[in-house]
Design a protein around this motif. Sequence first.
Motif, short mmCIF file in Angstrom:
data_model
loop_
_atom_site.label_atom_id
_atom_site.label_comp_id
_atom_site.label_asym_id
_atom_site.label_seq_id
_atom_site.Cartn_x
_atom_site.Cartn_y
_atom_site.Cartn_z
N ASN A 1 2.35 6.04 2.76
CA ASN A 1 1.54 7.20 3.14
C ASN A 1 0.99 7.01 4.55
OD1 ASN A 1 -1.33 8.49 3.32
ND2 ASN A 1 -0.22 9.67 1.77
N ILE B 1 0.81 -1.22 0.00
CA ILE B 1 0.00 0.00 0.00
C ILE B 1 0.84 1.27 0.00
CG2 ILE B 1 -0.31 0.53 2.46
CD1 ILE B 1 -3.37 0.56 1.83
N THR C 1 -2.87 6.76 5.00
CA THR C 1 -3.39 5.48 4.51
C THR C 1 -3.05 4.35 5.46
OG1 THR C 1 -3.10 6.24 2.24
CG2 THR C 1 -3.40 3.88 2.56
N ARG D 1 -5.32 4.49 8.46
CA ARG D 1 -6.65 3.92 8.22
C ARG D 1 -6.58 2.39 8.16
NH1 ARG D 1 -6.98 8.46 4.74
NH2 ARG D 1 -6.45 7.17 2.92
#
Length: 349
Positions: A107, A104, A110, A113
């Motif tokens: 970040n 992923i 991100t 989350r």
Amino acid sequence: MNLETFKRDIKTRYRTLGTNDIDAKVSSLIGSLQNEWAVSPDALSLQELKTFTGAMIEEEGLSLYSELEELIAQKERIERQIARKSEELQHLKYNLFNAVEKQIGSNDETLERLHQVKLQSIDLLEILEEITESAVITTLEKGSDIEETLEEIIKEITFESLNANVLNAIRIRRILASILQSALNVAEATPNQADLILRGTLRGIHTALIKSIDKFRQYLLYVPEEVKALYRDEYKTIEMELDNVDTLFTQIFHGLKSHNNAVIIQKLEHLNEEIATSSDELSRLSKETVELLRNRLARIKRGVTARGNRLLQSKSAQEAKAMGARAWSVAKSAMEGAIKGAKEVIDKK
């Protein structure tokens, strides 16, 4: 009277009686009391009477005892299989989230989350209803102090499931709705005990919420600012939930109405109102925690500032992200603690 000899003699005689008629067997053994032991049935002491009847039960129920032992053994084998599969599922989720995290990117928002999703996903919430329903049914089977026992059991299950250090608004609603749905299922099936079941469940939930919010409040006092920065949005949501804790149950009840009898939901609402009216501790503690949250969140500046970057790259922030790597074991321990706590309460009754 030697009780061991007495028991052995009764069992031997019972075994040799050539009839399947229980009345005839008991009559024969009552006669042997006078003939062989020179004692009248009404002269037996409590312990002697217990030995006498116990010996007959053991012999008469021998085949049933064997079947019961086999069923228990089967149940234990199934439970072990379930435990293994549950652990395999947890490992699978753990590996999947690790793979997603690798792909992923880096970040921070991100990853934040993803970490929250991971904490919500890697536990045993999918069997929470079954655990609760089993605990309620077991309490009913025990048959004593139903409301008080249920309050303790539901408090244990709710508190451990909430995992107060990562208190989450959606998680709270899901857990409470699952537990209440289980209680409603059993209450509808046993209407004579419905009030006790629902009141005990609601009281347990209220007590667990108070305990969880208090734990969360203590956590806020000592958690590093770096960790709070990672959870800023989540904490804002929790702040709103706590500020409206009086409507939390109303909203959950509304969700339960779509797949439950209207009459029993009304009963649930009425009992909850009684409990809420009798104590304002939940509301008071929620308001205090909201104030603490607002004070703490006011210190955290959102945005890409030099200090913000340092916070997100600090050791504490990195450790907070790494919590995801331990999430499955934490969640597993929490639910095991709930089950253990529930069993301990049941066993004491």
